[in-house]
Motif scaffolding. Structure first.
Motif, PDB file in Angstrom:
ATOM      1  N   ALA A  23      -4.816 -11.306  10.474  1.00  0.00           N
ATOM      2  CA  ALA A  23      -6.167 -10.778  10.610  1.00  0.00           C
ATOM      3  C   ALA A  23      -6.783 -10.502   9.242  1.00  0.00           C
ATOM      4  N   ALA A  24      -5.979 -10.001   8.307  1.00  0.00           N
ATOM      5  CA  ALA A  24      -6.484  -9.727   6.955  1.00  0.00           C
ATOM      6  C   ALA A  24      -6.886 -11.021   6.251  1.00  0.00           C
ATOM      7  N   GLN A  25      -6.112 -12.073   6.455  1.00  0.00           N
ATOM      8  CA  GLN A  25      -6.450 -13.357   5.840  1.00  0.00           C
ATOM      9  C   GLN A  25      -7.763 -13.911   6.388  1.00  0.00           C
ATOM     10  N   LEU A  26      -7.960 -13.790   7.697  1.00  0.00           N
ATOM     11  CA  LEU A  26      -9.209 -14.256   8.298  1.00  0.00           C
ATOM     12  C   LEU A  26     -10.396 -13.424   7.809  1.00  0.00           C
ATOM     13  N   LEU A  27     -10.178 -12.131   7.702  1.00  0.00           N
ATOM     14  CA  LEU A  27     -11.243 -11.243   7.234  1.00  0.00           C
ATOM     15  C   LEU A  27     -11.622 -11.553   5.792  1.00  0.00           C
ATOM     16  N   GLU A  28     -10.625 -11.880   4.979  1.00  0.00           N
ATOM     17  CA  GLU A  28     -10.869 -12.163   3.569  1.00  0.00           C
ATOM     18  C   GLU A  28     -11.795 -13.375   3.396  1.00  0.00           C
ATOM     19  N   GLU A  38     -10.269  -7.301  -2.716  1.00  0.00           N
ATOM     20  CA  GLU A  38      -9.177  -6.476  -3.260  1.00  0.00           C
ATOM     21  C   GLU A  38      -8.508  -5.669  -2.162  1.00  0.00           C
ATOM     22  N   TYR A  39      -9.298  -5.211  -1.185  1.00  0.00           N
ATOM     23  CA  TYR A  39      -8.735  -4.415  -0.095  1.00  0.00           C
ATOM     24  C   TYR A  39      -7.920  -5.274   0.866  1.00  0.00           C
ATOM     25  N   THR A  40      -8.386  -6.476   1.143  1.00  0.00           N
ATOM     26  CA  THR A  40      -7.601  -7.336   2.023  1.00  0.00           C
ATOM     27  C   THR A  40      -6.310  -7.781   1.338  1.00  0.00           C
ATOM     28  N   GLN A  41      -6.350  -7.923   0.019  1.00  0.00           N
ATOM     29  CA  GLN A  41      -5.132  -8.270  -0.707  1.00  0.00           C
ATOM     30  C   GLN A  41      -4.103  -7.146  -0.635  1.00  0.00           C
ATOM     31  N   GLY A  45      -0.538  -7.789   0.893  1.00  0.00           N
ATOM     32  CA  GLY A  45       0.615  -7.463   0.055  1.00  0.00           C
ATOM     33  C   GLY A  45       1.541  -6.453   0.707  1.00  0.00           C
ATOM     34  N   GLU A  46       0.968  -5.456   1.358  1.00  0.00           N
ATOM     35  CA  GLU A  46       1.794  -4.446   2.032  1.00  0.00           C
ATOM     36  C   GLU A  46       2.482  -5.028   3.261  1.00  0.00           C
ATOM     37  N   ALA A  47       1.794  -5.903   3.982  1.00  0.00           N
ATOM     38  CA  ALA A  47       2.426  -6.557   5.133  1.00  0.00           C
ATOM     39  C   ALA A  47       3.625  -7.388   4.690  1.00  0.00           C
ATOM     40  N   ASP A  48       3.477  -8.120   3.580  1.00  0.00           N
ATOM     41  CA  ASP A  48       4.584  -8.922   3.053  1.00  0.00           C
ATOM     42  C   ASP A  48       5.733  -8.041   2.601  1.00  0.00           C
ATOM     43  N   ARG A  49       5.390  -6.927   1.936  1.00  0.00           N
ATOM     44  CA  ARG A  49       6.434  -6.021   1.445  1.00  0.00           C
ATOM     45  C   ARG A  49       7.212  -5.415   2.610  1.00  0.00           C
ATOM     46  N   LEU A  50       6.489  -4.989   3.646  1.00  0.00           N
ATOM     47  CA  LEU A  50       7.156  -4.392   4.796  1.00  0.00           C
ATOM     48  C   LEU A  50       7.968  -5.425   5.563  1.00  0.00           C
TER      49      LEU A  50
END
Length: 225
Positions: A23-28, A38-41, A45-50
């Motif tokens: 969803a963040a990628q589509l929003l970006e 910057e906010y979608t990144q 980034g947090e989704a990948d880290r988790l």
């Protein structure tokens, strides 16, 4: 028991994380300014880290993926994450010792542990208060049964109402929480992640002054005395 509980929750977390990232990628793609991207990144980034953190928790040993890092990069990442939705009445003070050398550790696991403690402190204060994130080094310090030449100490200090004395000895157990809306997992997970680095989290508390103290040996293989 705590590890089994975390592994069970990890399975439930993986699918929503994938949806969140997508969803963040589509929003970006809809944003035209880099400032909003910057906010979608941050979300991606947090989704990948988790996701990486969950994968390691599900592994047979969940050993840290160590690299040489600066503890202040970890703390600044945590600060960036919490300041986004920080209540206006809460002030964060960063008090770092720049002389602390780099530490060999898993950055994702340290971010998660520190993030859990900082968010816990913010929730304890409600809408107003002062949060201090402090780093120091201590020489010739004992953690458990091992004595180390040099230890990194990170203190997270809040001005909340404090933790009741009868709960202090239980706060790192899973499902123990003083908040009706809490899960009782944040502190348990943080302690588990720090333990995997041969470290320890301690807590002292009185009304208006609660300190969570992370202690990490700078050398985990040859640094003990």
């Amino acid at each position: 028991a705590a590890r089994a509980l975390v592994r069970g929750l990890a399975h439930e977390i993986k699918n929503p994380l994938g949806g969140l990232r997508g969803a963040a990628q589509l929003l970006e793609r809809e944003f035209e300014t880099e400032e909003l991207k910057e906010y979608t990144q941050i979300i991606i980034g947090e989704a990948d880290r988790l996701q990486a953190l969950v994968d390691r928790m599900l592994g047979p040993t969940a050993l840290p993926n160590r690299s040489l890092i600066n503890i202040h990069e970890i703390l600044e990442r945590v600060y960036t994450l919490v300041k986004i939705d920080l209540p206006d009445g809460i002030e964060i003070i960063r008090d770092y010792d720049p002389s602390i050398p780099e530490i060999t550790a898993d950055p994702d696991q340290l971010i998660q542990a520190c993030l859990n403690l900082v968010r816990n402190a913010i929730q304890a204060m409600g809408e107003t208060g002062k949060l201090t994130i402090r780093s120091r080094s201590k020489r010739h310090f004992t953690i458990g049964h091992s004595r180390y030449k040099l230890v990194v100490m990170v203190e997270i200090i809040d001005t909340g109402q404090g933790i009741k004395e009868e709960m202090l000895s239980q706060i790192f157990l899973p499902m123990i929480t003083g908040r009706a809306e809490g899960t009782g997992l944040g502190l348990s997970i943080a302690q588990s992640l720090i333990n995997r680095h041969q470290g320890l989290i301690e807590c002292t508390s009185e009304p208006g002054h609660t300190v969570f103290r992370i202690l990490l040996p700078l050398e985990t293989e040859n640094g003990s005395e």
